[in-house]
Design an enzyme around this catalytic site. Sequence first.
Site, PDB file in Angstrom:
ATOM      1  CG  HIS A  72      -0.427   0.364   2.595  1.00 31.48           C
ATOM      2  ND1 HIS A  72       0.582  -0.686   2.902  1.00 31.48           N
ATOM      3  CD2 HIS A  72      -0.294   1.298   3.568  1.00 31.48           C
ATOM      4  CE1 HIS A  72       1.104  -0.225   4.245  1.00 31.48           C
ATOM      5  NE2 HIS A  72       0.747   1.213   4.170  1.00 31.48           N
TER       6      HIS A  72
HETATM    7  C1  UD1 Z   1      -1.814   5.183   6.683  1.00 32.76           C
HETATM    8  C2  UD1 Z   1      -0.539   5.108   7.002  1.00 32.76           C
HETATM    9  C3  UD1 Z   1       0.290   3.934   7.258  1.00 32.76           C
HETATM   10  C4  UD1 Z   1       0.110   2.953   7.413  1.00 32.76           C
HETATM   11  C5  UD1 Z   1      -1.380   2.275   6.510  1.00 32.76           C
HETATM   12  C6  UD1 Z   1      -1.462   0.731   6.990  1.00 32.76           C
HETATM   13  C7  UD1 Z   1      -0.112   7.551   7.680  1.00 32.76           C
HETATM   14  C8  UD1 Z   1       0.638   8.602   6.773  1.00 32.76           C
HETATM   15  N1  UD1 Z   1       0.370   6.421   6.623  1.00 32.76           N
HETATM   16  O1  UD1 Z   1      -1.215   5.010   5.032  1.00 32.76           O
HETATM   17  O2  UD1 Z   1       1.564   4.449   7.571  1.00 32.76           O
HETATM   18  O3  UD1 Z   1       0.619   1.555   7.087  1.00 32.76           O
HETATM   19  O4  UD1 Z   1      -2.432   3.915   7.256  1.00 32.76           O
HETATM   20  O5  UD1 Z   1      -3.068   0.910   6.470  1.00 32.76           O
HETATM   21  O6  UD1 Z   1      -1.071   7.769   8.702  1.00 32.76           O
HETATM   22  N2  UD1 Z   1      -9.553   4.927   2.331  1.00 32.76           N
HETATM   23  C9  UD1 Z   1     -10.066   3.604   2.571  1.00 32.76           C
HETATM   24  N3  UD1 Z   1     -10.976   3.630   3.741  1.00 32.76           N
HETATM   25  C10 UD1 Z   1     -10.595   3.629   4.975  1.00 32.76           C
HETATM   26  C11 UD1 Z   1      -8.632   3.943   4.939  1.00 32.76           C
HETATM   27  C12 UD1 Z   1      -8.693   4.926   3.848  1.00 32.76           C
HETATM   28  O7  UD1 Z   1     -11.224   3.749   1.339  1.00 32.76           O
HETATM   29  O8  UD1 Z   1     -11.144   2.794   5.527  1.00 32.76           O
HETATM   30  C13 UD1 Z   1      -8.469   5.113   1.235  1.00 32.76           C
HETATM   31  C14 UD1 Z   1      -8.200   6.669   1.155  1.00 32.76           C
HETATM   32  O9  UD1 Z   1      -9.745   7.632   0.574  1.00 32.76           O
HETATM   33  C15 UD1 Z   1      -7.749   7.312   0.718  1.00 32.76           C
HETATM   34  C16 UD1 Z   1      -6.420   5.714   1.182  1.00 32.76           C
HETATM   35  O10 UD1 Z   1      -7.460   4.497   1.625  1.00 32.76           O
HETATM   36  O11 UD1 Z   1      -7.837   7.526  -0.494  1.00 32.76           O
HETATM   37  C17 UD1 Z   1      -5.344   6.023   1.803  1.00 32.76           C
HETATM   38  O12 UD1 Z   1      -5.863   6.159   3.404  1.00 32.76           O
HETATM   39  P1  UD1 Z   1      -5.076   7.369   4.436  1.00 32.76           P
HETATM   40  O13 UD1 Z   1      -4.967   6.775   5.617  1.00 32.76           O
HETATM   41  O14 UD1 Z   1      -4.855   8.347   3.536  1.00 32.76           O
HETATM   42  O15 UD1 Z   1      -3.381   6.334   4.632  1.00 32.76           O
HETATM   43  P2  UD1 Z   1      -2.666   4.772   4.456  1.00 32.76           P
HETATM   44  O16 UD1 Z   1      -2.287   4.718   3.224  1.00 32.76           O
HETATM   45  O17 UD1 Z   1      -3.667   4.028   4.324  1.00 32.76           O
END
Ligand code: UD1
Length: 385
Positions: free
Chosen positions: A221
């Site tokens: 990811h």
């Molecule tokens: C975050 C953490 C990372 C961790 C990862 C584990 C930071 C900087 N990064 O990254 O350290 O390894 O979580 O999962 O805090 N999304 C969904 N549903 C959700 C959550 C997210 O669809 O419940 C989508 C969001 O729309 C977004 C993408 O996933 O576009 C990324 O989510 P985000 O929370 O920004 O960071 P991660 O890449 O998950």
Amino acid sequence: MKILSVVGARPNFMKIAPFSHAIDKHNQENKDGKIKHILLHTGQHYDDTMSNSFFHDLNIPEPDINLGVGSGTHAEQVGNTMIAFEKVLHSEKPDWVIVVGDVNATLACSVTAKKEHIKVCHVEAGLRSRDLTMPEEINRMVTDRLSDLLLTPDKLSSYNLIAEGVPENQIVFVGNIMMDTLEANREKAGQLDILSILKESLMVGELLIKPSDYFALMTMHRPSNVDDHKIIGPIIDFLINKVSTRLPLVWPVHPRTVKQLKKFYFWNRLVKAKNIYLLNPIVYQQMLKLNMKARVMLTDSGGIQEECCVLGTPCLTLRWNTERPVTLKENGGASILVGNDVKKIEMEFNNILSENSNSLSYRPNLWDGKTAERCLSAILNFQVK
Ligand code: UD1
């Protein structure tokens, strides 16, 4: 004493579960010296599969407060968390704020608490990848710089902090709290049935895998792997042409990766590929079971590197560096850094499959399942010097 613990994203839940249980145990044993514990979720992860299911799976109480910050850019997530968290601190006035890991919630809440003159304790302090292109590295550095009490998972992390000038009396080597969760869930996970896990979470296609089959397990990811089609493209080719032709590939796909795969038009190729099983995100015990039985792991997750180390699953770490060197093969662990260079990944993948058995499991010092109790004692014994 009033302690407010912060969670925000998936990898935090495994770290706060044992801490919350340690407080419950303390309260049962110390009727007169009870700790008031408030659990706050920033809401960075919000899907059932990324958040709610973990509370149930790991027996964590419902958060007392949810800030509901949701998705957004880093600045939006951090800024919105800080604005909402400041109000909570004004009304709750805790003695301590406990932050774990390295996600945006960790950074936002440590900065806000410190500005409100509230003591901050960082669990999993001192990890350093030295790679400032990783948002997590920035989160770790800022949080450690501000924390009053820094609880480290290994000695190397303590040395990192000392080298950065942190006074030694603020650092306590407590071990890896993730291992408390692993040990608490190992038996239950062992009883789960692999085919049922796959059936329950299969996103598309048909399940043709047999219970006796070896399989490769994958998670990916990180922005450095999934945000550039020139990097993720060759990895997808490798999975289709070189991995799934040798053994089934099981891949619980992170939502950000699904988005990117669709954006770059790789998704349909993966869906049509034989012997690749794309799953929705799965809960902790299910992942633990798959990890116990996998022939090889391909991952860019930090926590999974640690779990592979203790379980002895050969782990190809799809990164060029790691903040967790204790998990590397050269240090006794199961992980090999292969970055995102497909040639290197293929070479190490072939090496692993040509070996007869899995690596031996390795348990670094104090990764013994009792870290949460040591964290709580360190907080209770903390004295300002
Ligand atoms: C975050 C953490 C990372 C961790 C990862 C584990 C930071 C900087 N990064 O990254 O350290 O390894 O979580 O999962 O805090 N999304 C969904 N549903 C959700 C959550 C997210 O669809 O419940 C989508 C969001 O729309 C977004 C993408 O996933 O576009 C990324 O989510 P985000 O929370 O920004 O960071 P991660 O890449 O998950």
